[in-house]
Design a protein around this motif. Structure first.
Motif, PDB file in Angstrom:
ATOM      1  N   SER A  20      33.263  31.813  48.265  1.00 47.14           N
ATOM      2  CA  SER A  20      31.950  32.330  47.772  1.00 47.14           C
ATOM      3  C   SER A  20      30.818  31.689  48.108  1.00 47.14           C
ATOM      4  O   SER A  20      30.634  30.467  48.574  1.00 47.14           O
ATOM      5  N   LEU A  24      28.630  31.602  40.558  1.00 50.90           N
ATOM      6  CA  LEU A  24      28.551  32.640  39.745  1.00 50.90           C
ATOM      7  C   LEU A  24      28.002  32.401  38.427  1.00 50.90           C
ATOM      8  O   LEU A  24      28.018  33.300  37.681  1.00 50.90           O
ATOM      9  N   ASP A 115      36.797  32.153  42.169  1.00 53.03           N
ATOM     10  CA  ASP A 115      35.940  33.357  42.800  1.00 53.03           C
ATOM     11  C   ASP A 115      36.193  33.682  44.342  1.00 53.03           C
ATOM     12  O   ASP A 115      36.793  32.799  44.978  1.00 53.03           O
ATOM     13  N   THR A 116      35.717  34.735  44.545  1.00 56.04           N
ATOM     14  CA  THR A 116      35.609  35.075  46.339  1.00 56.04           C
ATOM     15  C   THR A 116      34.333  35.517  46.407  1.00 56.04           C
ATOM     16  O   THR A 116      33.404  35.775  45.582  1.00 56.04           O
ATOM     17  N   ARG A 117      34.058  36.131  47.652  1.00 48.67           N
ATOM     18  CA  ARG A 117      32.793  36.637  48.071  1.00 48.67           C
ATOM     19  C   ARG A 117      32.721  38.032  47.364  1.00 48.67           C
ATOM     20  O   ARG A 117      31.688  38.428  47.039  1.00 48.67           O
ATOM     21  N   THR A 118      33.668  38.648  46.854  1.00 46.86           N
ATOM     22  CA  THR A 118      33.661  39.846  46.196  1.00 46.86           C
ATOM     23  C   THR A 118      33.687  39.630  44.592  1.00 46.86           C
ATOM     24  O   THR A 118      33.358  40.709  44.068  1.00 46.86           O
ATOM     25  N   GLY A 119      33.795  38.799  44.048  1.00 51.19           N
ATOM     26  CA  GLY A 119      33.572  38.522  42.792  1.00 51.19           C
ATOM     27  C   GLY A 119      34.707  37.715  42.112  1.00 51.19           C
ATOM     28  O   GLY A 119      35.209  36.525  42.695  1.00 51.19           O
ATOM     29  N   PRO A 120      34.903  37.598  40.704  1.00 53.26           N
ATOM     30  CA  PRO A 120      35.778  36.681  39.971  1.00 53.26           C
ATOM     31  C   PRO A 120      37.032  36.606  40.525  1.00 53.26           C
ATOM     32  O   PRO A 120      37.713  37.490  41.214  1.00 53.26           O
TER      33      PRO A 120
END
Length: 206
Positions: A20, A24, A115-120
């Motif tokens: 990430s 977040l 999390d990742t780059r795309t969300g939780p």
């Protein structure tokens, strides 16, 4: 950057987390029956259950967090590091297959992304677990190992308690591990969140 666990003998250290690029913020609110005004009495810690024989895990469920996820086995790399499941599968957890299986004597280890780059990802709200919550691990032998949470702690990676997390326990225990704390674009997350639980029951999968 991926979540990795570096094992040294019987101990280890979590060295990284997700890829990430930004923090977040606080975990999403989780509605809990014991969050009502006035609180309540702490749950009684159930006695330990006799350890099971070895059988690899296939699914983990954490009812208090509305989590249910498949489990994939993970190997150590040449530098003794345990990676996490692929970032393309953020709702999958990984099991250190060279260590105890969930339900065996010792500390079984399951890891997952926050999390990742795309969300939780699957363990976004791991820190919200409380003493007395349950974790259910379905195994290949169709037994469900039921664990009761003892504590959930956040550790700086510089002061990670290897012996406490990975050391010999004398009973069947479980560790759920993810990343936490502040996120830095160069170094990733500063901390790791670890949930400690012990085996308190077994169920037979229908």
């Amino acid at each position: 950057m991926t979540l990795t666990v570096t094992f040294t003998s019987l101990a280890g250290i979590v060295t990284g987390c997700s890829d990430s690029t930004e923090e977040l913020g606080p975990p999403a609110a989780t509605v809990r029956a014991d969050d009502a005004a006035g609180g309540g009495t702490p749950p009684v810690r159930p006695a330990a259950h006799a350890p099971l024989t070895r059988s690899h895990p296939v699914k983990v469920a954490v009812p208090a967090l509305f989590v249910e996820a498949p489990v994939t086995p993970l190997e150590l790399d040449g530098r003794g590091r345990l990676g996490a499941p692929p970032l393309s599968r953020p709702m999958t957890t990984g099991w250190h297959r060279a260590g105890p299986s969930p339900g065996e004597e010792g500390a079984a280890v399951l890891v997952g992304h926050r999390d990742t780059r795309t969300g939780p990802a699957i363990f976004l709200n791991l820190k919200a677990l409380r003493r007395g919550d349950t974790v259910k691990v379905t195994r290949a032998d169709r037994r469900v190992a039921v664990f009761t949470v003892d504590e959930v702690n956040t550790y700086s990676k510089a002061d990670f308690p290897d012996d406490k997390v990975y050391g010999t326990t004398g009973r069947a225990e479980l560790r759920l591990i993810t990343c936490g704390g502040r996120f830095d674009k160069r170094d990733g997350y500063a901390d790791n969140v670890v949930a400690f639980a012990h085996l308190t029951a077994t169920e037979k999968k229908a």
